[in-house]
Design a protein around this motif. Structure first.
Motif, PDB file in Angstrom:
ATOM      1  N   THR A 324     -11.363  -7.344  -0.261  1.00  0.00           N
ATOM      2  CA  THR A 324     -11.251  -7.319   0.910  1.00  0.00           C
ATOM      3  C   THR A 324     -12.429  -8.757   1.655  1.00  0.00           C
ATOM      4  N   PHE A 325     -13.374  -8.907   0.102  1.00  0.00           N
ATOM      5  CA  PHE A 325     -13.918 -10.177   0.406  1.00  0.00           C
ATOM      6  C   PHE A 325     -13.452 -11.470   0.837  1.00  0.00           C
ATOM      7  N   LEU A 326     -12.082 -11.522  -0.272  1.00  0.00           N
ATOM      8  CA  LEU A 326     -11.535 -12.768   0.199  1.00  0.00           C
ATOM      9  C   LEU A 326     -10.379 -12.992   1.407  1.00  0.00           C
ATOM     10  N   GLY A 327     -10.897 -11.339   1.899  1.00  0.00           N
ATOM     11  CA  GLY A 327      -9.955 -11.839   3.152  1.00  0.00           C
ATOM     12  C   GLY A 327      -8.408 -10.916   3.132  1.00  0.00           C
ATOM     13  N   GLU A 328      -7.987 -10.602   2.206  1.00  0.00           N
ATOM     14  CA  GLU A 328      -6.876 -10.455   1.611  1.00  0.00           C
ATOM     15  C   GLU A 328      -6.514  -7.851   2.305  1.00  0.00           C
ATOM     16  N   ASN A 329      -5.148  -8.060   2.439  1.00  0.00           N
ATOM     17  CA  ASN A 329      -5.308  -6.315   2.505  1.00  0.00           C
ATOM     18  C   ASN A 329      -5.578  -6.316   1.024  1.00  0.00           C
ATOM     19  N   PRO A 330      -5.985  -4.708   1.258  1.00  0.00           N
ATOM     20  CA  PRO A 330      -6.422  -4.449  -0.704  1.00  0.00           C
ATOM     21  C   PRO A 330      -5.482  -4.108  -0.267  1.00  0.00           C
ATOM     22  N   ILE A 331      -5.227  -2.874   0.081  1.00  0.00           N
ATOM     23  CA  ILE A 331      -3.492  -1.792   0.047  1.00  0.00           C
ATOM     24  C   ILE A 331      -2.188  -2.893  -0.609  1.00  0.00           C
ATOM     25  N   GLY A 332      -2.318  -3.846  -0.570  1.00  0.00           N
ATOM     26  CA  GLY A 332      -0.943  -4.675  -0.686  1.00  0.00           C
ATOM     27  C   GLY A 332      -1.137  -5.368  -2.236  1.00  0.00           C
ATOM     28  N   LYS A 333      -2.738  -5.434  -2.197  1.00  0.00           N
ATOM     29  CA  LYS A 333      -2.853  -6.024  -3.309  1.00  0.00           C
ATOM     30  C   LYS A 333      -3.320  -5.299  -4.857  1.00  0.00           C
ATOM     31  N   LEU A 334      -2.862  -4.336  -4.490  1.00  0.00           N
ATOM     32  CA  LEU A 334      -3.379  -3.076  -5.189  1.00  0.00           C
ATOM     33  C   LEU A 334      -1.986  -2.720  -5.875  1.00  0.00           C
ATOM     34  N   LEU A 335      -0.997  -2.121  -4.825  1.00  0.00           N
ATOM     35  CA  LEU A 335       0.202  -1.661  -4.860  1.00  0.00           C
ATOM     36  C   LEU A 335       1.537  -2.794  -4.833  1.00  0.00           C
ATOM     37  N   GLY A 336       1.161  -3.772  -4.941  1.00  0.00           N
ATOM     38  CA  GLY A 336       1.865  -5.194  -5.095  1.00  0.00           C
ATOM     39  C   GLY A 336       2.341  -5.417  -6.785  1.00  0.00           C
ATOM     40  N   PRO A 337       1.102  -4.860  -7.500  1.00  0.00           N
ATOM     41  CA  PRO A 337       1.970  -5.591  -8.685  1.00  0.00           C
ATOM     42  C   PRO A 337       2.950  -4.068  -9.530  1.00  0.00           C
ATOM     43  N   HIS A 338       3.162  -2.866  -8.745  1.00  0.00           N
ATOM     44  CA  HIS A 338       3.861  -1.708  -9.158  1.00  0.00           C
ATOM     45  C   HIS A 338       5.404  -1.854  -7.978  1.00  0.00           C
ATOM     46  N   HIS A 339       5.476  -3.458  -7.416  1.00  0.00           N
ATOM     47  CA  HIS A 339       6.267  -2.720  -6.867  1.00  0.00           C
ATOM     48  C   HIS A 339       6.715  -1.108  -5.723  1.00  0.00           C
ATOM     49  N   VAL A 340       5.279  -0.593  -5.562  1.00  0.00           N
ATOM     50  CA  VAL A 340       5.702   0.686  -5.025  1.00  0.00           C
ATOM     51  C   VAL A 340       6.118   0.510  -3.360  1.00  0.00           C
ATOM     52  N   LEU A 341       6.215  -0.873  -2.903  1.00  0.00           N
ATOM     53  CA  LEU A 341       6.445  -1.285  -1.572  1.00  0.00           C
ATOM     54  C   LEU A 341       8.005  -1.308  -1.020  1.00  0.00           C
ATOM     55  N   ASP A 342       8.299  -1.921  -1.960  1.00  0.00           N
ATOM     56  CA  ASP A 342      10.053  -1.720  -2.275  1.00  0.00           C
ATOM     57  C   ASP A 342      10.711  -0.676  -2.346  1.00  0.00           C
ATOM     58  N   THR A 343      10.072   0.213  -2.807  1.00  0.00           N
ATOM     59  CA  THR A 343      10.295   1.657  -2.960  1.00  0.00           C
ATOM     60  C   THR A 343      10.453   2.506  -1.503  1.00  0.00           C
ATOM     61  N   LEU A 344       9.874   2.295  -0.645  1.00  0.00           N
ATOM     62  CA  LEU A 344       9.083   3.318   0.879  1.00  0.00           C
ATOM     63  C   LEU A 344      10.227   3.136   1.948  1.00  0.00           C
ATOM     64  N   PRO A 345       9.691   3.852   2.855  1.00  0.00           N
ATOM     65  CA  PRO A 345      10.481   3.211   4.621  1.00  0.00           C
ATOM     66  C   PRO A 345       9.408   2.768   4.403  1.00  0.00           C
ATOM     67  N   ALA A 346      10.407   2.328   5.827  1.00  0.00           N
ATOM     68  CA  ALA A 346       9.944   0.791   6.626  1.00  0.00           C
ATOM     69  C   ALA A 346       8.212   1.861   7.713  1.00  0.00           C
ATOM     70  N   HIS A 347       8.667   2.968   7.648  1.00  0.00           N
ATOM     71  CA  HIS A 347       7.306   3.360   8.545  1.00  0.00           C
ATOM     72  C   HIS A 347       6.490   3.312   7.412  1.00  0.00           C
ATOM     73  N   ASN A 348       6.427   3.876   6.172  1.00  0.00           N
ATOM     74  CA  ASN A 348       5.090   4.420   5.549  1.00  0.00           C
ATOM     75  C   ASN A 348       4.523   2.370   4.801  1.00  0.00           C
ATOM     76  N   VAL A 349       5.534   1.956   4.970  1.00  0.00           N
ATOM     77  CA  VAL A 349       4.905   0.711   3.932  1.00  0.00           C
ATOM     78  C   VAL A 349       4.196  -0.239   5.827  1.00  0.00           C
ATOM     79  N   ALA A 350       4.550   0.251   6.443  1.00  0.00           N
ATOM     80  CA  ALA A 350       3.273   0.052   7.974  1.00  0.00           C
ATOM     81  C   ALA A 350       2.679   0.628   7.958  1.00  0.00           C
ATOM     82  N   ALA A 351       2.878   2.017   7.767  1.00  0.00           N
ATOM     83  CA  ALA A 351       0.861   2.515   7.631  1.00  0.00           C
ATOM     84  C   ALA A 351       0.333   2.382   6.537  1.00  0.00           C
TER      85      ALA A 351
END
Length: 404
Positions: A324-351
């Motif tokens: 947050t302090f560095l101006g990054e999206n915390p959820i994207g930072k947390l989920l990125g290494p686990h590649h979770v966003l690649d497996t979810l529907p688009a509307h869940n990723v957007a949320a």
């Protein structure tokens, strides 16, 4: 300084150098002594060796060990959200304290010390430095917490992109600077006529009142109320700073004001460095108790698997704060290494990666941490105000006319 006008008599000249702030944030004075003989000025080697070498080594090593330990203390260790149980951190704290105690003892044995500990017998000097140290800790912690508050919650809730939040956080905190610019010169001018104690003490009471006001704000606050509290805090800090500095410097003999200035700057800058460890640790500890459960349930509600949600939820809170302090999206930072966003529907990723999911999720745990942080800051401001009020009506020590 002047010496008796005796032909061919040596003269001793004491020069105090104030070393600029280093990477550790500490400012330290160094003393040099020169003996002027009829043939010219020569360094007094023994005084230089004692004051510069032993003083610089023990002070620099002690302060460096303390600040390094504090830095690693806010990082996770051994399953804990912070590193205060880390043996290396505990060893660094102990070594730092021991070295600084050694420094203080050594300074009492030196003819021209870096720190003149005898100055603390002057009540105005001791009380002014204590108040400056406390308000430096409280002010540094407040600024870090407000930046995280704005960048991680308030600005994203209003649609600001995370990469733009550092700039806008600075803009929305301008009332703090404006208040300081208004209060500082005005209080400095008036304190020369009416004394420093009234303005310094009143300034710290205003700072404490601003902290209490921040405690009452909701996480999603109305900006006019927030700006008014920042302006009040800035006014209080300005009212304290200039009169307090003047009182400290005016309470010591003229020939010792160089050392006094270095000591004052050391306490102030050390307080700012300490504030990071103190307030970050409190905030991280508060988040560690409630953030994992909120994060786990929120991620599962958006289709994240139980295993992935549990792993992300139990990551150290410090990673979320710094993202947050560095101006990054915390959820994207947390989920990125686990590649979770690649497996979810688009509307869940957007949320999940939108501007509202993380702020709404973290608002409750973050507010609990803010209560602890600002309560401690209020207590520090009040203790500083008490010290300022007890400084006494110390008269300025003027330089004798014969030495002007």
């Amino acid at each position: 300084m002047t010496a008796p006008n005796v032909p061919n008599s040596p003269q001793t000249i004491a020069i105090t150098l104030v070393v600029p702030p280093s990477a550790t944030g500490a400012v330290s004075p160094a003393s040099l002594t020169f003996t002027q003989s009829p043939g010219g000025a020569q360094p007094a080697a023994q005084a230089v060796a004692l004051s510069s070498s032993s003083g610089n080594l023990t002070f620099t090593a002690g302060a460096g060990a303390l600040l390094a330990a504090i830095t690693y203390g806010i990082q996770p260790y051994g399953g804990h959200s912070t590193g205060w149980t880390n043996p290396a951190v505990l060893s660094g704290l102990g070594a730092g304290v021991l070295l600084l105690v050694t420094f203080c003892v050594a300074e009492t044995k030196i003819a021209e010390p870096m720190f003149r500990l005898g100055l603390f017998r002057i009540r105005a000097f001791a009380a002014g430095n204590l108040a400056a140290l406390l308000i430096a800790v409280a002010r540094g912690g407040m600024q870090f917490m407000l930046i995280i508050w704005l960048q991680g919650i308030w600005l994203p809730l209003r649609g600001y992109a995370y990469e733009d939040t550092p700039l806008w956080a600075g803009i929305f905190m301008l009332p703090l600077t404006i208040g300081f610019l208004l209060g500082g010169p005005t209080a400095g001018y008036l304190s020369d006529r009416f004394g420093a104690r009234l303005f310094s003490t009143t300034g710290l009471l205003l700072v404490a009142a601003a902290f209490v006001g921040l405690l009452t704000l909701p996480v999603d606050f109305p900006y006019p109320a927030f700006a008014a509290l920042l302006l009040l805090s800035g006014l209080g800090q300005g009212m304290f700073s200039a009169p307090n500095t003047s009182a400290i410097m005016g309470s010591v003999p003229p020939e010792q004001r160089g050392v006094a200035s270095g000591m004052r700057s050391t306490f102030q800058n050390s307080g700012t460095a300490l504030s990071i460890g103190v307030f970050f640790s409190l905030m991280i500890t508060g988040l560690a108790t409630s953030l994992p459960a909120a994060l786990d349930s929120g991620l599962r509600a958006q289709g994240v698997s139980a295993d992935a949600a549990s792993q992300v939820a139990h990551l150290p809170p410090v990673s979320t704060l710094f993202a947050t302090f560095l101006g990054e999206n915390p959820i994207g930072k947390l989920l990125g290494p686990h590649h979770v966003l690649d497996t979810l529907p688009a509307h869940n990723v957007a949320a999940l990666t939108g501007s509202r999911f993380f702020p709404e999720l973290v608002s409750g745990p973050f507010h609990d941490g803010l209560l602890t942080v600002f309560t401690l800051a209020t207590a520090m401001a009040l203790v500083g105000a008490l010290a300022s009020a007890l400084r006494g009506r110390h008269q300025r020590v003027e330089q004798p006319k014969g030495n002007q």
